[in-house]
Write a protein that holds these residues in place. Structure first.
Motif: not given
Length: 142
Positions: A32-41
């Motif tokens: 989940y944190s990978v998906r969130a980080a990708v979206a944020a960047h």
């Protein structure tokens, strides 16, 4: 989109004049944190559709690494020459046939096997695989 496969140690694509957006290790608990980080960047450099596309690609590649590549992996996201690149690597046993991986959509009755197929539909995919692990890079234009 056209696709390229590579096996062995040939790197692809080249990292010329690039800007790294994200570099992050992951395991099953942190998908989940990978998906969130990708979206944020990605939202800082691309439109909403590209954000959604890259989040889906990153999730499929990362979950494949967790499931088939030893339980952990590393994601790297960067910009280079008008393209966005998402590289996922792991230390699993490698793909049996990287040149053909993900070219055919599995039957609906099968429970999995769609991750690389999805990534191929949405990006230019480069695969480097050996018994020491795999590195898969998905590239989309900006």
């Amino acid at each position: 989109m056209a696709n390229a496969e590579q096996s062995g140690t040939t790197p692809a694509p080249p990292r010329v004049s690039s800007e790294v957006l994200l570099e992050q290790g992951f395991d099953e608990a942190s998908l989940y944190s990978v998906r969130a980080a990708v979206a944020a960047h990605v939202c800082t450099v691309a439109d909403a559709r590209t954000v959604d596309t890259m989040v889906l690609i990153a999730h499929e590649l990362a979950s494949n690494s967790v499931r088939h590549g030893g339980g952990t992996g590393r994601l790297r996201l960067w910009l280079a020459d008008g393209f966005l690149h998402c590289e996922v690597s792991d230390a699993g046993t490698g793909l049996d046939d990287p040149a053909h991986a993900g070219h055919t959509l599995p039957a609906p009755s099968l429970p999995g096997g769609r991750g690389l197929w999805i990534a191929r539909q949405l990006s230019e995919l480069f695969i480097v695989s050996s018994p020491a692990g795999s590195t898969i890079t998905a590239t989309v234009p900006l």
